[in-house]
Design a protein around this motif. Structure first.
Motif, PDB file in Angstrom:
ATOM      1  N   TRP A 120     -33.056  19.649   9.457  1.00 21.38           N
ATOM      2  CA  TRP A 120     -34.236  19.882   8.624  1.00 21.38           C
ATOM      3  C   TRP A 120     -35.412  20.185   9.539  1.00 21.38           C
ATOM      4  O   TRP A 120     -35.545  19.583  10.613  1.00 21.38           O
ATOM      5  CB  TRP A 120     -34.572  18.635   7.816  1.00 21.38           C
ATOM      6  CG  TRP A 120     -33.697  18.357   6.646  1.00 21.38           C
ATOM      7  CD1 TRP A 120     -32.351  18.183   6.648  1.00 21.38           C
ATOM      8  CD2 TRP A 120     -34.111  18.203   5.297  1.00 21.38           C
ATOM      9  NE1 TRP A 120     -31.906  17.915   5.386  1.00 21.38           N
ATOM     10  CE2 TRP A 120     -32.965  17.922   4.533  1.00 21.38           C
ATOM     11  CE3 TRP A 120     -35.333  18.273   4.660  1.00 21.38           C
ATOM     12  CZ2 TRP A 120     -33.010  17.707   3.165  1.00 21.38           C
ATOM     13  CZ3 TRP A 120     -35.379  18.050   3.289  1.00 21.38           C
ATOM     14  CH2 TRP A 120     -34.224  17.788   2.557  1.00 21.38           C
ATOM     15  N   PRO A 121     -36.309  21.077   9.108  1.00 23.39           N
ATOM     16  CA  PRO A 121     -37.554  21.242   9.862  1.00 23.39           C
ATOM     17  C   PRO A 121     -38.355  19.941   9.759  1.00 23.39           C
ATOM     18  O   PRO A 121     -38.295  19.258   8.735  1.00 23.39           O
ATOM     19  CB  PRO A 121     -38.260  22.390   9.156  1.00 23.39           C
ATOM     20  CG  PRO A 121     -37.601  22.554   7.837  1.00 23.39           C
ATOM     21  CD  PRO A 121     -36.240  21.940   7.938  1.00 23.39           C
ATOM     22  N   ALA A 122     -39.050  19.615  10.833  1.00 29.77           N
ATOM     23  CA  ALA A 122     -39.770  18.339  10.863  1.00 29.77           C
ATOM     24  C   ALA A 122     -41.162  18.516  11.426  1.00 29.77           C
ATOM     25  O   ALA A 122     -41.416  19.402  12.244  1.00 29.77           O
ATOM     26  CB  ALA A 122     -38.990  17.333  11.699  1.00 29.77           C
ATOM     27  N   ARG A 123     -42.068  17.650  10.952  1.00 31.74           N
ATOM     28  CA  ARG A 123     -43.422  17.562  11.502  1.00 31.74           C
ATOM     29  C   ARG A 123     -43.667  16.100  11.841  1.00 31.74           C
ATOM     30  O   ARG A 123     -43.265  15.191  11.103  1.00 31.74           O
ATOM     31  CB  ARG A 123     -44.457  18.021  10.481  1.00 31.74           C
ATOM     32  CG  ARG A 123     -44.482  19.517  10.278  1.00 31.74           C
ATOM     33  CD  ARG A 123     -45.743  20.004   9.553  1.00 31.74           C
ATOM     34  NE  ARG A 123     -46.122  19.174   8.426  1.00 31.74           N
ATOM     35  CZ  ARG A 123     -46.058  19.548   7.160  1.00 31.74           C
ATOM     36  NH1 ARG A 123     -45.625  20.742   6.843  1.00 31.74           N
ATOM     37  NH2 ARG A 123     -46.441  18.738   6.199  1.00 31.74           N
ATOM     38  N   ASP A 140     -42.414  19.942   0.701  1.00 32.34           N
ATOM     39  CA  ASP A 140     -42.024  21.355   0.686  1.00 32.34           C
ATOM     40  C   ASP A 140     -40.839  21.642   1.605  1.00 32.34           C
ATOM     41  O   ASP A 140     -40.822  22.637   2.325  1.00 32.34           O
ATOM     42  CB  ASP A 140     -43.209  22.249   1.052  1.00 32.34           C
ATOM     43  CG  ASP A 140     -44.372  22.096   0.093  1.00 32.34           C
ATOM     44  OD1 ASP A 140     -44.106  21.907  -1.109  1.00 32.34           O
ATOM     45  OD2 ASP A 140     -45.532  22.159   0.545  1.00 32.34           O
ATOM     46  N   GLY A 141     -39.862  20.749   1.623  1.00 35.20           N
ATOM     47  CA  GLY A 141     -38.669  20.956   2.421  1.00 35.20           C
ATOM     48  C   GLY A 141     -38.825  20.651   3.890  1.00 35.20           C
ATOM     49  O   GLY A 141     -37.937  20.945   4.683  1.00 35.20           O
ATOM     50  N   VAL A 142     -39.944  20.065   4.272  1.00 37.26           N
ATOM     51  CA  VAL A 142     -40.182  19.689   5.666  1.00 37.26           C
ATOM     52  C   VAL A 142     -40.223  18.168   5.735  1.00 37.26           C
ATOM     53  O   VAL A 142     -40.940  17.509   4.980  1.00 37.26           O
ATOM     54  CB  VAL A 142     -41.510  20.283   6.199  1.00 37.26           C
ATOM     55  CG1 VAL A 142     -41.777  19.817   7.623  1.00 37.26           C
ATOM     56  CG2 VAL A 142     -41.469  21.798   6.125  1.00 37.26           C
ATOM     57  N   VAL A 143     -39.439  17.610   6.667  1.00 37.15           N
ATOM     58  CA  VAL A 143     -39.375  16.160   6.845  1.00 37.15           C
ATOM     59  C   VAL A 143     -40.560  15.722   7.700  1.00 37.15           C
ATOM     60  O   VAL A 143     -40.775  16.256   8.788  1.00 37.15           O
ATOM     61  CB  VAL A 143     -38.047  15.771   7.528  1.00 37.15           C
ATOM     62  CG1 VAL A 143     -37.991  14.285   7.777  1.00 37.15           C
ATOM     63  CG2 VAL A 143     -36.867  16.220   6.700  1.00 37.15           C
ATOM     64  N   LEU A 144     -41.329  14.770   7.195  1.00 39.02           N
ATOM     65  CA  LEU A 144     -42.432  14.198   7.985  1.00 39.02           C
ATOM     66  C   LEU A 144     -41.905  12.933   8.629  1.00 39.02           C
ATOM     67  O   LEU A 144     -41.379  12.040   7.947  1.00 39.02           O
ATOM     68  CB  LEU A 144     -43.630  13.874   7.084  1.00 39.02           C
ATOM     69  CG  LEU A 144     -44.172  15.030   6.245  1.00 39.02           C
ATOM     70  CD1 LEU A 144     -45.359  14.587   5.428  1.00 39.02           C
ATOM     71  CD2 LEU A 144     -44.544  16.214   7.118  1.00 39.02           C
TER      72      LEU A 144
END
Length: 151
Positions: A120-123, A140-144
């Motif tokens: 998964w894309p992550a921030r 929005d599909g981004v894992v924090l």
């Protein structure tokens, strides 16, 4: 086999109702049952009015479909289905609190993490590949992600 041998148009609508009911059981989605009810009601109406034209039968089916859907929506609003797992169909919400491994280093707040067998894309805070982080939210599909407590 003719319509007369299965009860005329009424029998055809009742057979359609059974077929739609079986289809609902085979592929549950809670929609075909309303069409099955509408087909059954149209079949019953044809028992009383056997000479009803095809156009009127279709109008009857459409009207009963609408009534069945409205009654069903009201029923499920007033009597919601209880579940022991409220996040059953919310994959992203189920991730919150999960420990994940950084797959692509997080640099300047962006990277990728490994979740199960996928990525998964992550921030989050800068982190090296292989570092373990905790999912705090999904937007929005981004894992924090953030560092687990105490690290």
């Amino acid at each position: 086999m003719t319509l007369d041998s299965i009860g005329g148009p009424s029998g055809a609508w009742l057979i359609a109702a059974v077929a739609l009911g079986v289809a609902e059981l085979a592929a549950p989605g809670l929609f075909l049952v309303f069409l099955a009810i509408a087909a059954a009601m149209t079949g019953v109406a044809l028992l009383a009015l056997p000479a009803l034209p095809v156009a009127a039968q279709l109008v009857s089916f459409a009207a009963w479909s609408g009534v069945a859907v409205l009654v069903g929506r009201r029923w499920y609003r007033d009597y919601p289905v209880e579940s022991s797992d409220m996040l059953l169909n919310d994959r992203s919400a189920r991730l919150v609190g999960t420990i994940v491994v950084v797959d692509t280093p997080i640099v300047d707040g962006a990277g990728r993490v490994k979740v199960g067998d996928g990525g998964w894309p992550a921030r989050g805070p800068d982190a090296a590949a292989g570092e373990r982080l905790r999912v705090v939210a999904v937007e929005d599909g981004v894992v924090l992600v953030d560092r687990p407590d105490g690290e």
